[in-house]
Design a protein around this motif. Structure first.
Motif, PDB file in Angstrom:
ATOM      1  N   SER A 225       0.836  -1.207   0.000  1.00  0.00           N
ATOM      2  CA  SER A 225       0.000   0.000   0.000  1.00  0.00           C
ATOM      3  C   SER A 225       0.873   1.260   0.000  1.00  0.00           C
ATOM      4  CB  SER A 225      -0.953   0.011   1.201  1.00  0.00           C
ATOM      5  OG  SER A 225      -0.202  -0.027   2.386  1.00  0.00           O
ATOM      6  N   LYS A 226       2.157   1.092   0.294  1.00  0.00           N
ATOM      7  CA  LYS A 226       3.088   2.219   0.164  1.00  0.00           C
ATOM      8  C   LYS A 226       3.833   2.047  -1.152  1.00  0.00           C
ATOM      9  CE  LYS A 226       5.186   4.038   3.826  1.00  0.00           C
ATOM     10  NZ  LYS A 226       5.993   4.199   5.064  1.00  0.00           N
ATOM     11  N   SER A 251      -7.910   4.111  -1.071  1.00  0.00           N
ATOM     12  CA  SER A 251      -7.828   5.301  -0.227  1.00  0.00           C
ATOM     13  C   SER A 251      -6.756   5.159   0.843  1.00  0.00           C
ATOM     14  CB  SER A 251      -9.189   5.581   0.407  1.00  0.00           C
ATOM     15  OG  SER A 251      -9.602   4.427   1.107  1.00  0.00           O
ATOM     16  N   ASP A 252      -6.362   3.912   1.145  1.00  0.00           N
ATOM     17  CA  ASP A 252      -5.341   3.732   2.187  1.00  0.00           C
ATOM     18  C   ASP A 252      -3.924   3.730   1.597  1.00  0.00           C
ATOM     19  OD1 ASP A 252      -5.738   1.384   0.814  1.00  0.00           O
ATOM     20  OD2 ASP A 252      -5.193   0.111   2.522  1.00  0.00           O
ATOM     21  N   ASP A 254      -0.409   4.945   0.136  1.00  0.00           N
ATOM     22  CA  ASP A 254       0.488   6.075   0.405  1.00  0.00           C
ATOM     23  C   ASP A 254       1.375   6.172  -0.847  1.00  0.00           C
ATOM     24  OD1 ASP A 254       2.822   7.444   0.968  1.00  0.00           O
ATOM     25  OD2 ASP A 254       3.092   6.586   2.955  1.00  0.00           O
ATOM     26  N   GLU A 256       3.920   8.071  -3.338  1.00  0.00           N
ATOM     27  CA  GLU A 256       4.921   9.097  -3.639  1.00  0.00           C
ATOM     28  C   GLU A 256       5.231   8.995  -5.131  1.00  0.00           C
ATOM     29  OE1 GLU A 256       6.490  11.275  -1.704  1.00  0.00           O
ATOM     30  OE2 GLU A 256       6.386  10.549   0.380  1.00  0.00           O
ATOM     31  N   TYR A 280      -6.152  14.526  -3.391  1.00  0.00           N
ATOM     32  CA  TYR A 280      -5.782  13.360  -2.571  1.00  0.00           C
ATOM     33  C   TYR A 280      -4.653  13.717  -1.604  1.00  0.00           C
ATOM     34  CZ  TYR A 280      -8.382  10.833  -6.171  1.00  0.00           C
ATOM     35  OH  TYR A 280      -9.360  10.403  -7.033  1.00  0.00           O
ATOM     36  N   SER A 281      -4.957  13.624  -0.321  1.00  0.00           N
ATOM     37  CA  SER A 281      -3.927  13.953   0.664  1.00  0.00           C
ATOM     38  C   SER A 281      -2.888  12.839   0.775  1.00  0.00           C
ATOM     39  CB  SER A 281      -4.581  14.199   2.024  1.00  0.00           C
ATOM     40  OG  SER A 281      -5.276  13.033   2.410  1.00  0.00           O
ATOM     41  N   ASN A 282      -3.193  11.653   0.264  1.00  0.00           N
ATOM     42  CA  ASN A 282      -2.246  10.525   0.330  1.00  0.00           C
ATOM     43  C   ASN A 282      -1.336  10.471  -0.903  1.00  0.00           C
ATOM     44  OD1 ASN A 282      -4.461   9.922  -1.271  1.00  0.00           O
ATOM     45  ND2 ASN A 282      -4.408   7.735  -0.847  1.00  0.00           N
ATOM     46  N   LYS A 284       1.803  12.453  -3.036  1.00  0.00           N
ATOM     47  CA  LYS A 284       2.848  13.484  -3.013  1.00  0.00           C
ATOM     48  C   LYS A 284       3.651  13.403  -4.294  1.00  0.00           C
ATOM     49  CE  LYS A 284       3.727  13.571   1.893  1.00  0.00           C
ATOM     50  NZ  LYS A 284       4.499  12.779   2.824  1.00  0.00           N
TER      51      LYS A 284
END
Ligand code: FES
Length: 474
Positions: A225-226, A251-252, A254, A256, A280-282, A284
């Protein structure tokens, strides 16, 4: 990026309009080539007070889709089987309706048919400039079907230029399950097809396609999920599709995103990344620019409110290096990496990952090398040693002398063998053929299985002739 499918035709399932039933139920089915949707078996067969069948006019005489009008016990309701604008076909999926008496059904849950590349051409509905040398082409299927693909995959286009069809594979930059398919294409210096598309393709034009394929995708590549998505240049196209899909459905997650470009003028999807950041705040994004002069004003133009400012695209000046990666992503080893870009860039990132003890089971990559045109390939071939070898292709009566070290794909094309070289980069599989005698040197077997390799299959775009060879198309 391809394999050929047997052409087939499909028909969008009929659209059922609002249907209201009262306790007198629904009438019997009518006799016609296309039946109305079956109803729940719980219902007792009611009596039709009125049944009219009229046949609308279609361009195809083979499949006439009837319009059925039912009058049910005095409460007039209508089921209309609405013809798609596309050609009808024999492949008709029959929708099922489940309902109770007296219930109003406004929209049955009918999934539109998936696009079949071999049956339906793509029609250009939009073209937009991304950078000075790249643009996005948005296509719809002529039959309004959904594009069913995996994020990260590519489509092979068949582009006819001066009576010759050229095949090229392009990564898809839109997300799956949409009615539109977006390809983002960068001009290649002297590139025949990329430049032709940029200069000639207009809204309403149609193009044929062979297939959608690709092992580099976030559906088949098991990921955490990352994630760390890394791209450079036009390699951003499949990665953008992956990013948008993951954000929409996980949605979970993360996520980058590190994108590398020469300078601000070469950042593809800048505005789109900015929009995703605000949504989306997750998510970057970090841009790594070889020359970031003027980047501040470029980015600030899009930051019109405080919220956006706080989520602005970040950027650094420099090239990808172990220091940059470790500084930006201290949790690197907890992530899955998806990487796409030019070969040298990808090798550098791969080395950094290996030096960082990254678990390479979580490392997925696809090389993005724009397809060179024939002129470039000829130049590559002519740089080879001058020793001659024989190329035999018995199925096409080819017996030709070619320069040792020539690219097998070039040699086959030059002598009229109808091989398809869509990506010319060893990733699509369209040029797969079998060496039945002699030997070649291969730099990619990416789409081949171990069994294929044992049996002598090679990718012609990634194989050079070592000695006399006999070849059969797969
Ligand atoms: S042309 Fe795509 S693998 Fe050879």
């Amino acid at each position: 990026m391809s394999s050929t499918k047997t052409p087939s035709s499909t028909l969008s399932p009929p659209v059922l309009k609002s249907l209201k039933l009262n306790s007198s139920g629904l009438g019997q089915s009518a006799t016609s080539k296309e039946q109305p949707a079956p109803v729940s078996s719980k219902l007792q067969a009611p009596t039709l007070s009125t049944l009219k069948i009229s046949t609308p006019k279609f361009s195809s005489p083979k499949l006439a889709t009837p319009k059925l009008s039912f009058s049910l016990g005095g409460d007039n309701s209508t089921i209309t089987t609405k013809p798609s604008s596309a050609k009808p076909s024999s492949k008709l999926s029959t929708p099922k309706l489940n309902f109770s008496l007296g219930e109003t059904i406004t929209k049955p849950n009918l999934k539109p048919a998936a696009w079949s590349p071999s049956a339906t051409p793509l029609v250009l509905v939009k073209r937009e400039s991304e950078t000075h040398d790249s643009m996005s082409f948005t296509f719809a299927a002529a039959d309004q079907a959904l594009f069913d693909f995996k994020p990260g995959q590519f489509v092979t286009l068949a582009v006819k230029i001066e009576n010759k069809t050229h095949y090229r594979a392009y990564s898809i930059s839109s997300a799956p399950q949409q009615k539109q398919l977006r390809l983002t294409i960068k001009r290649v210096p002297d590139g025949l097809v990329s430049n032709w598309l940029a200069d000639n393709l207009s809204i309403g034009d149609s193009l044929s396609a062979l297939n959608i394929a690709g092992q580099f995708n976030s559906s088949d590549c098991k990921h955490k999920s990352k994630l760390l998505l890394i791209s450079a240049g036009c390699g951003i196209t499949p990665v953008m599709s992956i990013a948008k899909t993951l954000l929409a459905h996980n949605s979970d997650a993360d996520i980058e995103f590190l994108h590398c470009a020469r300078d601000k003028d070469n950042v593809i999807f800048h505005d789109e990344m900015q929009t995703l950041l605000t949504q989306y705040s997750n998510f970057k994004v970090q841009l790594l620019l070889e020359n970031s002069d003027g980047f501040a004003s470029f980015s600030a133009n899009d930051n019109t409110n405080e919220k956006t400012n706080s989520r602005a695209l970040s950027h650094q000046t420099g090239m990808v290096s172990a220091d940059v990666i470790r500084q930006l992503y201290p949790d690197l080893n907890q992530r899955t990496i998806f990487l796409c870009g030019p070969v040298g860039f990808m090798k550098a990132v791969e080395n950094i990952a290996q030096e960082s003890d990254f678990d390479m089971a979580n490392f997925f990559q696809e090389s993005f090398t724009p397809a060179a045109d024939n002129k470039q390939q000829d130049q590559i071939s002519s740089g080879a040693t001058e020793t001659s070898v024989m190329l035999h292709v018995p199925d096409f009566a080819v017996e030709a002398e070619v320069i040792q070290g020539s690219l097998l794909l070039d040699a086959l094309e030059k002598h009229g063998v109808p091989v398809i070289g869509a990506c010319r980069a060893g990733v699509c599989g369209s040029c797969k053929c079998k060496v039945t005698k002699g030997s070649v040197t291969s730099t990619s077997t990416e789409t081949l299985t171990e069994e294929d390799v044992e049996q002598g299959f090679v990718l012609a775009c990634s194989s050079t002739l070592r000695d006399d060879v006999t070849v059969a198309l797969s």
